[in-house]
Write a protein that holds these residues in place. Sequence first.
Motif, PDB file in Angstrom:
ATOM      1  N   LYS A  75      -5.873   6.361  -2.738  1.00  0.00           N
ATOM      2  CA  LYS A  75      -4.492   5.894  -2.672  1.00  0.00           C
ATOM      3  C   LYS A  75      -3.848   6.233  -1.329  1.00  0.00           C
ATOM      4  CE  LYS A  75      -1.914   6.201  -6.375  1.00  0.00           C
ATOM      5  NZ  LYS A  75      -1.305   4.901  -6.715  1.00  0.00           N
TER       6      LYS A  75
ATOM      7  N   ASP B 203       4.205   6.640 -12.375  1.00  0.00           N
ATOM      8  CA  ASP B 203       2.875   6.139 -12.031  1.00  0.00           C
ATOM      9  C   ASP B 203       2.226   6.823 -10.845  1.00  0.00           C
ATOM     10  OD1 ASP B 203       4.798   5.178 -10.335  1.00  0.00           O
ATOM     11  OD2 ASP B 203       3.933   3.181 -10.124  1.00  0.00           O
ATOM     12  N   THR B 204       2.908   7.795 -10.236  1.00  0.00           N
ATOM     13  CA  THR B 204       2.357   8.476  -9.061  1.00  0.00           C
ATOM     14  C   THR B 204       2.712   9.959  -9.143  1.00  0.00           C
ATOM     15  OG1 THR B 204       4.333   8.201  -7.685  1.00  0.00           O
ATOM     16  CG2 THR B 204       2.709   6.399  -7.639  1.00  0.00           C
TER      17      THR B 204
ATOM     18  N   SER C 288       7.889   4.214  -5.596  1.00  0.00           N
ATOM     19  CA  SER C 288       7.957   5.189  -6.680  1.00  0.00           C
ATOM     20  C   SER C 288       9.252   5.988  -6.625  1.00  0.00           C
ATOM     21  CB  SER C 288       6.759   6.139  -6.608  1.00  0.00           C
ATOM     22  OG  SER C 288       5.561   5.460  -6.867  1.00  0.00           O
TER      23      SER C 288
ATOM     24  N   TYR D 147       2.985   3.287  -1.542  1.00  0.00           N
ATOM     25  CA  TYR D 147       3.487   3.537  -2.893  1.00  0.00           C
ATOM     26  C   TYR D 147       4.720   4.423  -2.916  1.00  0.00           C
ATOM     27  CZ  TYR D 147       1.268   8.010  -2.033  1.00  0.00           C
ATOM     28  OH  TYR D 147       0.924   9.212  -1.466  1.00  0.00           O
TER      29      TYR D 147
ATOM     30  N   ASP E  72       6.033  14.219  -2.097  1.00  0.00           N
ATOM     31  CA  ASP E  72       4.807  13.550  -2.564  1.00  0.00           C
ATOM     32  C   ASP E  72       3.709  14.593  -2.746  1.00  0.00           C
ATOM     33  OD1 ASP E  72       2.853  11.721  -3.215  1.00  0.00           O
ATOM     34  OD2 ASP E  72       2.534  11.022  -1.155  1.00  0.00           O
TER      35      ASP E  72
ATOM     36  N   ALA F 218      -2.302   3.743   2.276  1.00  0.00           N
ATOM     37  CA  ALA F 218      -0.871   3.914   2.506  1.00  0.00           C
ATOM     38  C   ALA F 218      -0.562   4.246   3.964  1.00  0.00           C
ATOM     39  CB  ALA F 218      -0.320   5.008   1.595  1.00  0.00           C
TER      40      ALA F 218
ATOM     41  N   GLU G 103       0.807  -1.213   0.000  1.00  0.00           N
ATOM     42  CA  GLU G 103       0.000   0.000   0.000  1.00  0.00           C
ATOM     43  C   GLU G 103       0.847   1.274   0.000  1.00  0.00           C
ATOM     44  OE1 GLU G 103      -2.337  -2.816   2.870  1.00  0.00           O
ATOM     45  OE2 GLU G 103      -0.254  -2.501   2.239  1.00  0.00           O
TER      46      GLU G 103
ATOM     47  N   ASP H 288      -5.108  11.896  -4.148  1.00  0.00           N
ATOM     48  CA  ASP H 288      -6.133  10.871  -4.304  1.00  0.00           C
ATOM     49  C   ASP H 288      -6.353  10.131  -2.980  1.00  0.00           C
ATOM     50  OD1 ASP H 288      -7.797   8.799  -4.997  1.00  0.00           O
ATOM     51  OD2 ASP H 288      -6.500   7.989  -6.570  1.00  0.00           O
TER      52      ASP H 288
ATOM     53  N   THR I 251       0.576  13.631  -3.989  1.00  0.00           N
ATOM     54  CA  THR I 251      -0.657  12.852  -4.194  1.00  0.00           C
ATOM     55  C   THR I 251      -1.846  13.487  -3.483  1.00  0.00           C
ATOM     56  OG1 THR I 251       0.630  10.819  -4.392  1.00  0.00           O
ATOM     57  CG2 THR I 251      -1.724  10.576  -3.912  1.00  0.00           C
TER      58      THR I 251
END
Length: 325
Positions: free
Chosen positions: A207, A315-316, A64, A60, A200, A211, A58, A204, A202
């Motif tokens: 996701k 991908d992230t 990454s 990521y 990071d 994590a 989980e 989302d 992110t």
Amino acid sequence: MPPQTATVLHPPDLPDLNPEFATQVLEGLSAHPKRIPSTWFYDHRGSELFEQITELNEYYLTRSETALLRSLHDEFAQLPAGSAVIEFGSGSSRKTPLLLGALNAPASYTAIDISGDFLRQSVRGLQLRFPQLDVHALEADFTAPLHWPAALEADVRQQPRIGFFPGSTIGNFTPEQAVRFLHGAAQFLGPGAHLLVGVDGTQDKAKLIPAYDDARGVTAAFNRNLLTRINRELGADFNAQAFRHVARFDPAHSRIEMHLLSPRPQTVRLLGQSFTFAEGETLHTENSYKYPLAMFQRLAQSAGWTPQKHWLAADTDVALHWLQR
């Protein structure tokens, strides 16, 4: 409401009590809402658990960023020879060989971390892997003003300096704290230095939540270990299993929050004081801010850095930023 001023007592059965730790825990438990800085997660057991988190499906971020570092091997190889690499919050230094192995004959590596035992263990491994490298350990809180040991500073100042701050650890800071850290890193590294920062961005929730709240409960154990540490080092009587790990995403502040929630009323005692938790009350233990590209670049510029390059994972929304002093 600001926390109350803490009064730290020194019980005879706790002769090695860390007054800074005690003060911050007492002030945090007196605050509304209750909170404790995430710096104190990283005793030896906490550092071990965090390393387990980085290996989870989980989580990521590590996967990454590691792939991104590997993809930049040839680019790092073009940097000047004889660099001094300084890593802030080095932990296990797992990603460090990806940078050291790519650089052209680096001269030295200095690891900075608050967890002394874990730091020395990691440094020993790097000394074996890079026997030609001068490897140093600096046990310190990298969020506070840093000072070079006199015996080391003269050599490092003569070398091209590359600061390394991977893992999106910058996300543990509010924007204001991030600027202070980046400014302090600039002062510590000196004019002409570079800084490679993992960030990071992110947003989302689907996701992010897994994590920070994994199916195996490793992150929950990491969170509760803070209470175990308080019991051991400050003589508290927390029942760690009586608190539930909670991860929340706050889109307004672009951050994941970690809390320890009390499902029932309970009272905790430490250092001659008592603290009551109401049913459903939480202890806020960590923020992980998610900084998109443009936002982080603005923070870096306000701290005196010039963004030169950035690379984004395939991908992230994990990025590496290359800054110059």
